[in-house]
Design a protein around this motif. Sequence first.
Motif, mmCIF file in Angstrom:
data_model
loop_
_atom_site.group_PDB
_atom_site.id
_atom_site.type_symbol
_atom_site.label_atom_id
_atom_site.label_comp_id
_atom_site.label_asym_id
_atom_site.label_seq_id
_atom_site.Cartn_x
_atom_site.Cartn_y
_atom_site.Cartn_z
ATOM 1 N N ARG B 140 0.827 -1.212 0.000
ATOM 2 C CA ARG B 140 0.000 0.000 0.000
ATOM 3 C C ARG B 140 0.858 1.258 0.000
ATOM 4 N NH1 ARG B 140 -4.114 0.478 4.717
ATOM 5 N NH2 ARG B 140 -2.196 0.425 5.898
ATOM 6 N N GLN B 141 1.905 1.248 0.817
ATOM 7 C CA GLN B 141 2.695 2.467 0.948
ATOM 8 C C GLN B 141 3.541 2.755 -0.290
ATOM 9 O OE1 GLN B 141 4.932 3.415 4.719
ATOM 10 N NE2 GLN B 141 6.634 3.187 3.330
ATOM 11 N N PHE B 142 4.145 1.722 -0.842
ATOM 12 C CA PHE B 142 5.095 1.953 -1.933
ATOM 13 C C PHE B 142 4.477 1.828 -3.318
ATOM 14 C CE2 PHE B 142 8.148 0.713 1.460
ATOM 15 C CZ PHE B 142 8.942 1.842 1.421
ATOM 16 N N ARG B 143 3.380 1.091 -3.426
ATOM 17 C CA ARG B 143 2.803 0.884 -4.758
ATOM 18 C C ARG B 143 1.298 1.123 -4.698
ATOM 19 N NH1 ARG B 143 6.679 -2.728 -3.419
ATOM 20 N NH2 ARG B 143 8.660 -2.168 -4.355
ATOM 21 N N ALA B 305 16.922 -0.835 -1.114
ATOM 22 C CA ALA B 305 16.599 0.178 -2.118
ATOM 23 C C ALA B 305 16.004 1.356 -1.349
ATOM 24 C CB ALA B 305 15.597 -0.355 -3.131
ATOM 25 N N LEU B 306 16.701 2.487 -1.366
ATOM 26 C CA LEU B 306 16.236 3.653 -0.602
ATOM 27 C C LEU B 306 15.166 4.359 -1.430
ATOM 28 C CD1 LEU B 306 19.777 4.755 0.599
ATOM 29 C CD2 LEU B 306 18.054 3.504 1.913
ATOM 30 N N MET B 307 14.119 3.593 -1.742
ATOM 31 C CA MET B 307 13.115 3.997 -2.715
ATOM 32 C C MET B 307 11.998 4.805 -2.067
ATOM 33 S SD MET B 307 9.916 3.248 -4.068
ATOM 34 C CE MET B 307 9.350 1.552 -4.074
ATOM 35 N N SER B 308 11.739 5.946 -2.631
ATOM 36 C CA SER B 308 10.657 6.806 -2.165
ATOM 37 C C SER B 308 9.707 7.044 -3.326
ATOM 38 C CB SER B 308 11.240 8.145 -1.718
ATOM 39 O OG SER B 308 10.275 9.171 -1.838
ATOM 40 N N PRO B 309 8.423 6.696 -3.171
ATOM 41 C CA PRO B 309 7.473 6.990 -4.256
ATOM 42 C C PRO B 309 7.487 8.470 -4.622
ATOM 43 C CG PRO B 309 6.463 5.545 -2.628
ATOM 44 C CD PRO B 309 7.796 5.972 -2.060
ATOM 45 N N LEU B 310 7.562 9.334 -3.619
ATOM 46 C CA LEU B 310 7.569 10.777 -3.899
ATOM 47 C C LEU B 310 8.759 11.157 -4.772
ATOM 48 C CD1 LEU B 310 6.400 13.635 -3.313
ATOM 49 C CD2 LEU B 310 7.968 13.733 -1.376
ATOM 50 N N ALA B 311 9.936 10.652 -4.424
ATOM 51 C CA ALA B 311 11.130 10.989 -5.198
ATOM 52 C C ALA B 311 11.019 10.445 -6.614
ATOM 53 C CB ALA B 311 12.379 10.449 -4.499
ATOM 54 N N VAL B 312 10.481 9.235 -6.755
ATOM 55 C CA VAL B 312 10.326 8.663 -8.097
ATOM 56 C C VAL B 312 9.324 9.490 -8.906
ATOM 57 C CG1 VAL B 312 9.548 6.636 -9.386
ATOM 58 C CG2 VAL B 312 11.041 6.345 -7.401
ATOM 59 N N PHE B 313 8.226 9.895 -8.260
ATOM 60 C CA PHE B 313 7.250 10.742 -8.957
ATOM 61 C C PHE B 313 7.889 12.076 -9.366
ATOM 62 C CE2 PHE B 313 3.645 8.566 -6.382
ATOM 63 C CZ PHE B 313 3.729 7.467 -7.202
ATOM 64 N N GLN B 314 8.871 12.504 -8.612
ATOM 65 C CA GLN B 314 9.568 13.754 -8.957
ATOM 66 C C GLN B 314 10.690 13.514 -9.968
ATOM 67 O OE1 GLN B 314 10.745 15.515 -5.200
ATOM 68 N NE2 GLN B 314 8.699 16.288 -4.759
ATOM 69 N N GLY B 315 10.764 12.291 -10.492
ATOM 70 C CA GLY B 315 11.682 12.024 -11.590
ATOM 71 C C GLY B 315 13.068 11.560 -11.184
#
Lengths: 333, 333
Positions: B140-143, B305-315
Amino acid sequence: MEILDLKMPAILSAGSVVGKKESEGPIGACFDEAVNGDDRFGLDTFEKAEGEMVRRAMNHALRKSGKTEGKLGAIFAGDLNNQCIGTAYGLSGFDTPYFGLYGACSTCVEGLILAAMGVSGGFFDAAACAASSHNCTAERQFRTPIEYGGQRSPTAQWTVTGAGAFVVGTGRGCAYLTQALPGRVVDAGITDLTNMGAAMAPAAYDTLSRYLGESGHAPSDFDMILTGDLGQEGHSILVELAAKDGIDLTRNCSDCGLLIYDRDHQDVHAGGSGCGCSAVVLAGYLLSLFEKNIVQDILLLGTGALMSPLAVFQGRSIPGIAHLIRITKETAL
Amino acid sequence: MEILDLKMPAILSAGSVVGKKESEGPIGACFDEAVNGDDRFGLDTFEKAEGEMVRRAMNHALRKSGKTEGKLGAIFAGDLNNQCIGTAYGLSGFDTPYFGLYGACSTCVEGLILAAMGVSGGFFDAAACAASSHNCTAERQFRTPIEYGGQRSPTAQWTVTGAGAFVVGTGRGCAYLTQALPGRVVDAGITDLTNMGAAMAPAAYDTLSRYLGESGHAPSDFDMILTGDLGQEGHSILVELAAKDGIDLTRNCSDCGLLIYDRDHQDVHAGGSGCGCSAVVLAGYLLSLFEKNIVQDILLLGTGALMSPLAVFQGRSIPGIAHLIRITKETAL
């Protein structure tokens, strides 16, 4: 014995970068660098701006320490963003091992304790610590985007836009990390997203009272007892909790969130908050007091509200934590 | 010398709690406890269920160590939830100092390194480490929430529902923490939210190749080289990256995310992932191999993986990190 003997590694250097509001506050002249213009540091998102502050603060600290990043055994760092992206992206250009922390606003002191343990334990000659926050990243993530212009509660605090970094190591520095008492999770049942001070104050008192009890010290033995970001509301609660146990904190106890802004003229309500608050106040202001021999022995309590909007929406209360570190001028002990 | 000599504190005990799917996998019998029914552990939210797993895993570890929580100098712990709420609430009943970590799926190894440093540095007689993940909180949080029933990509991994905890201390244990090499942030430019293996593999190779280069060891010197949660995709990339440098990882290198599920029958795509993946595989399975003298010397790389949905959405691309720890039977060195 729960108090950790950190064996006095030095704070070799510190760097601080702040936003516009912080640079206009009462200690604004103490910081290494303030943003010129708006708080985006010339970048297209606030998150990138936060990372840029971390990078610059670390570079200020490295430059002043005379060390290169390759000489650091590790960086202990974190911020308030989900997945700590301010730190992860800000430090991704540094060729240094990275231990990511999540201690909410207690991160700076958490990182200093771990860096000191790493150096004193003989694992690193030098290690760094960094912590940051940005008003616009934090308000959007934890409450509402600032563009909404929502009414702020009187107990609300103003998340500091700023990043602080420290190089800790063997050798001589302006101050030394002497003792630490890491905090426990303390949940006082607070559910108000706009009153972090009340959520953190019981944790601060838990750690401080354990430290005083175990060390046998009285508050008056220290030049200052500073909490990280309780603000006016939390600070008042801490002083009251202590008074009930006969401990007088009215003389030399303050809060980094009360030092960084002029509450009468800067419209910050209960004061400053955020990982960056204690980080830049220590890096810019408190260490200058050591250099000028104004203080020789202080307690700094990094206070954190482990607050999750999701958990609050699910009806849970906000746990707090407070990590204590004792910082001394070498001659003081 | 970047490799840290951890001076061999013992893993005194470990605890593991898993969900239904993990209990049905190939190593399902190794865990201390599996959920009975759905993965809510009888609670009304998945986040509470994750905290409950952390609490139970820590209690299993404490019980087996014969220590009470008051004997622990600190707990180093974290999870994948924003603000690490699985851990913060799960551990809020423990009367033990808490250092919150955010290392994404590398958290278990990050915590083990810090606990070992704390013990070997003389700061604690014993310290604990815990890490957890929950499939439903993470998806839910990441995808997207799993209720959406979204199509999953072939490179996607299945976040493990599980929590592992460890008590590290002086004295005798089933295995010892011998060396560590903390990782650096490595950004390989991956922007695909459903391919964490590709984001982490370059970080895993960065840390592993530095370790082999500095220590002078060959992969064949170890009984096993295990990554935390690269899955099939990331594992293949790691083996390829190593082959380009003439390092053969085809013989004894595997991944906790490949061990925990039966990929042919459990529909997990590229394999398991999450903070809980390496934590429960180490706690439940790998330590049993030490007890049975099947392995005596292994390298475990906690991959994150220091993965942030927000950061990915920001490109932005997804940075990875990998912390290495060497675990040995005392007699092996």
